[in-house]
Write a protein that holds these residues in place. Structure first.
Motif, PDB file in Angstrom:
ATOM      1  N   VAL A 268       0.156  -0.487  -8.589  1.00 48.99           N
ATOM      2  CA  VAL A 268      -0.651  -1.480  -7.892  1.00 48.99           C
ATOM      3  C   VAL A 268       0.257  -2.380  -6.925  1.00 48.99           C
ATOM      4  CG1 VAL A 268      -2.420  -3.242  -7.921  1.00 48.99           C
ATOM      5  CG2 VAL A 268      -2.505  -1.289  -9.469  1.00 48.99           C
ATOM      6  N   THR A 269       0.033  -2.376  -5.692  1.00 50.49           N
ATOM      7  CA  THR A 269       0.728  -3.195  -4.707  1.00 50.49           C
ATOM      8  C   THR A 269      -0.457  -4.060  -4.227  1.00 50.49           C
ATOM      9  OG1 THR A 269       2.326  -1.621  -4.403  1.00 50.49           O
ATOM     10  CG2 THR A 269       2.216  -3.411  -2.995  1.00 50.49           C
ATOM     11  N   VAL A 270      -0.098  -5.649  -4.154  1.00 44.43           N
ATOM     12  CA  VAL A 270      -0.956  -6.542  -3.704  1.00 44.43           C
ATOM     13  C   VAL A 270      -0.218  -6.698  -2.329  1.00 44.43           C
ATOM     14  CG1 VAL A 270      -2.105  -7.578  -5.661  1.00 44.43           C
ATOM     15  CG2 VAL A 270      -0.167  -8.399  -5.056  1.00 44.43           C
ATOM     16  N   LEU A 271      -0.958  -6.800  -1.282  1.00 44.71           N
ATOM     17  CA  LEU A 271      -0.562  -7.004   0.157  1.00 44.71           C
ATOM     18  C   LEU A 271      -1.130  -8.235   0.707  1.00 44.71           C
ATOM     19  CD1 LEU A 271       0.931  -6.313   2.820  1.00 44.71           C
ATOM     20  CD2 LEU A 271      -1.061  -4.597   3.384  1.00 44.71           C
ATOM     21  N   ASN A 272      -0.570  -9.138   1.418  1.00 45.02           N
ATOM     22  CA  ASN A 272      -1.092 -10.327   1.995  1.00 45.02           C
ATOM     23  C   ASN A 272      -0.567 -10.336   3.560  1.00 45.02           C
ATOM     24  OD1 ASN A 272      -1.004 -13.375   3.234  1.00 45.02           O
ATOM     25  ND2 ASN A 272      -2.979 -13.007   1.978  1.00 45.02           N
ATOM     26  N   VAL A 273      -1.638 -10.145   4.339  1.00 47.50           N
ATOM     27  CA  VAL A 273      -1.038 -10.186   5.739  1.00 47.50           C
ATOM     28  C   VAL A 273      -1.411 -11.622   6.417  1.00 47.50           C
ATOM     29  CG1 VAL A 273      -1.604  -9.121   7.829  1.00 47.50           C
ATOM     30  CG2 VAL A 273      -2.064  -7.831   5.969  1.00 47.50           C
ATOM     31  N   VAL A 274      -0.168 -11.854   6.981  1.00 49.99           N
ATOM     32  CA  VAL A 274      -0.156 -13.098   7.545  1.00 49.99           C
ATOM     33  C   VAL A 274      -0.438 -12.779   9.003  1.00 49.99           C
ATOM     34  CG1 VAL A 274       1.387 -15.177   8.725  1.00 49.99           C
ATOM     35  CG2 VAL A 274       1.467 -14.375   6.242  1.00 49.99           C
ATOM     36  N   THR A 275      -1.465 -13.671   9.760  1.00 50.57           N
ATOM     37  CA  THR A 275      -1.986 -13.244  11.166  1.00 50.57           C
ATOM     38  C   THR A 275      -1.324 -14.211  11.878  1.00 50.57           C
ATOM     39  OG1 THR A 275      -4.015 -12.458  10.186  1.00 50.57           O
ATOM     40  CG2 THR A 275      -3.972 -12.874  12.690  1.00 50.57           C
TER      41      THR A 275
ATOM     42  N   VAL B 156       4.326  -9.203   1.782  1.00 49.33           N
ATOM     43  CA  VAL B 156       3.671  -9.746   2.646  1.00 49.33           C
ATOM     44  C   VAL B 156       4.178  -9.183   4.112  1.00 49.33           C
ATOM     45  CG1 VAL B 156       3.645 -12.290   3.611  1.00 49.33           C
ATOM     46  CG2 VAL B 156       3.798 -11.707   1.225  1.00 49.33           C
ATOM     47  N   GLU B 157       2.995  -8.860   4.974  1.00 51.23           N
ATOM     48  CA  GLU B 157       3.222  -8.505   6.211  1.00 51.23           C
ATOM     49  C   GLU B 157       2.580  -9.318   7.234  1.00 51.23           C
ATOM     50  OE1 GLU B 157       4.658  -5.411   6.922  1.00 51.23           O
ATOM     51  OE2 GLU B 157       5.135  -4.682   4.889  1.00 51.23           O
ATOM     52  N   THR B 158       3.108  -9.137   8.487  1.00 53.18           N
ATOM     53  CA  THR B 158       2.645 -10.093   9.546  1.00 53.18           C
ATOM     54  C   THR B 158       1.997  -9.163  10.597  1.00 53.18           C
ATOM     55  OG1 THR B 158       4.370 -11.607   9.306  1.00 53.18           O
ATOM     56  CG2 THR B 158       3.186 -11.666  11.356  1.00 53.18           C
ATOM     57  N   GLY B 159       0.862  -9.816  11.138  1.00 55.92           N
ATOM     58  CA  GLY B 159       0.157  -8.880  12.113  1.00 55.92           C
ATOM     59  C   GLY B 159      -1.416  -8.610  12.084  1.00 55.92           C
ATOM     60  N   ASP B 160      -1.692  -7.814  12.776  1.00 53.69           N
ATOM     61  CA  ASP B 160      -3.508  -7.611  12.544  1.00 53.69           C
ATOM     62  C   ASP B 160      -3.495  -7.195  11.215  1.00 53.69           C
ATOM     63  OD1 ASP B 160      -6.008  -7.065  14.052  1.00 53.69           O
ATOM     64  OD2 ASP B 160      -5.497  -5.353  12.966  1.00 53.69           O
ATOM     65  N   PRO B 161      -4.614  -7.636  10.243  1.00 54.44           N
ATOM     66  CA  PRO B 161      -4.902  -7.247   9.111  1.00 54.44           C
ATOM     67  C   PRO B 161      -5.264  -5.848   8.964  1.00 54.44           C
ATOM     68  CG  PRO B 161      -5.775  -9.250   9.403  1.00 54.44           C
ATOM     69  CD  PRO B 161      -5.530  -9.030  10.706  1.00 54.44           C
ATOM     70  N   ALA B 162      -6.129  -5.199   9.621  1.00 49.77           N
ATOM     71  CA  ALA B 162      -6.391  -3.843   9.703  1.00 49.77           C
ATOM     72  C   ALA B 162      -5.282  -3.004   9.977  1.00 49.77           C
ATOM     73  CB  ALA B 162      -7.581  -3.550  10.326  1.00 49.77           C
ATOM     74  N   GLU B 163      -4.384  -3.444  10.840  1.00 54.44           N
ATOM     75  CA  GLU B 163      -3.466  -2.409  11.376  1.00 54.44           C
ATOM     76  C   GLU B 163      -2.324  -2.515  10.238  1.00 54.44           C
ATOM     77  OE1 GLU B 163      -1.934  -3.709  15.228  1.00 54.44           O
ATOM     78  OE2 GLU B 163      -4.034  -3.208  16.030  1.00 54.44           O
ATOM     79  N   ALA B 164      -2.017  -3.833   9.808  1.00 53.46           N
ATOM     80  CA  ALA B 164      -0.952  -3.813   8.769  1.00 53.46           C
ATOM     81  C   ALA B 164      -1.311  -3.108   7.507  1.00 53.46           C
ATOM     82  CB  ALA B 164      -0.649  -5.491   8.539  1.00 53.46           C
ATOM     83  N   ILE B 165      -2.700  -3.148   7.073  1.00 50.09           N
ATOM     84  CA  ILE B 165      -3.052  -2.303   5.794  1.00 50.09           C
ATOM     85  C   ILE B 165      -2.717  -1.084   6.033  1.00 50.09           C
ATOM     86  CG2 ILE B 165      -4.924  -1.675   4.197  1.00 50.09           C
ATOM     87  CD1 ILE B 165      -6.046  -4.640   5.159  1.00 50.09           C
ATOM     88  N   LEU B 166      -3.331  -0.459   7.193  1.00 52.33           N
ATOM     89  CA  LEU B 166      -3.133   1.037   7.666  1.00 52.33           C
ATOM     90  C   LEU B 166      -1.780   1.280   7.648  1.00 52.33           C
ATOM     91  CD1 LEU B 166      -6.022   1.270  10.001  1.00 52.33           C
ATOM     92  CD2 LEU B 166      -5.795   2.289   7.778  1.00 52.33           C
TER      93      LEU B 166
END
Length: 143
Positions: A31-38, A86-96
């Motif tokens: 399991v990986t948890v991802l937070n997206v910083v917009t 942790v990724e940066t960007g648009d949440p939906a785009e970062a998740i995909l």
């Protein structure tokens, strides 16, 4: 077939926390948890709505670190480990993008209702609706 890599996008909301609980209970897998910083939109800063600057970016990064650390703690409480990102960007785009780049084969996420838009958006939320409709893998939405 059971998934081998489950992604749980977290935004600090109660529904996202419930998605993590569900993923940990249902899947005895990676399991990986991802937070997206917009990032703050330049137009918002130019319009005087938000002040641009490093201080705001640093606060967002600190919040992201707290969200993923809290997820690690919650997983440890049930004798599980989670990977964090942790990724940066648009949440939906970062998740995909994360799904494509990291061999994720299942997404478990919270859904957020909204007040505007289509019935699907009101039931699931904009990010969840986009991920459900565009992900090449199974998506479970927790409500």
């Amino acid at each position: 077939m059971a998934p081998s890599h489950v992604l749980v996008p977290l935004d600090g909301s109660p529904l996202a926390d419930e998605a993590l609980t569900q993923a940990l209970e249902l899947f005895d897998r990676r399991v990986t948890v991802l937070n997206v910083v917009t990032p703050i939109d330049a137009a918002m800063s130019e319009g005087g709505i938000l002040e641009p600057g490093e201080e705001r970016r640093e606060a967002a990064r600190d919040r992201a670190a707290r969200v993923v650390e809290r997820a690690k703690t919650r997983a440890a409480e049930v004798d599980r480990e989670v990977e964090t990102a942790v990724e940066t960007g648009d949440p939906a785009e970062a998740i995909l993008g994360y799904v494509d780049a990291h061999d994720v084969d299942h997404v478990v996420m919270g859904g957020h209702g909204g007040e505007r838009g289509s019935i699907a958006r009101r039931l699931l939320g904009t990010v969840a609706t986009t991920v459900v409709s565009e992900a090449p893998v199974t998506v479970t939405v927790v409500r």
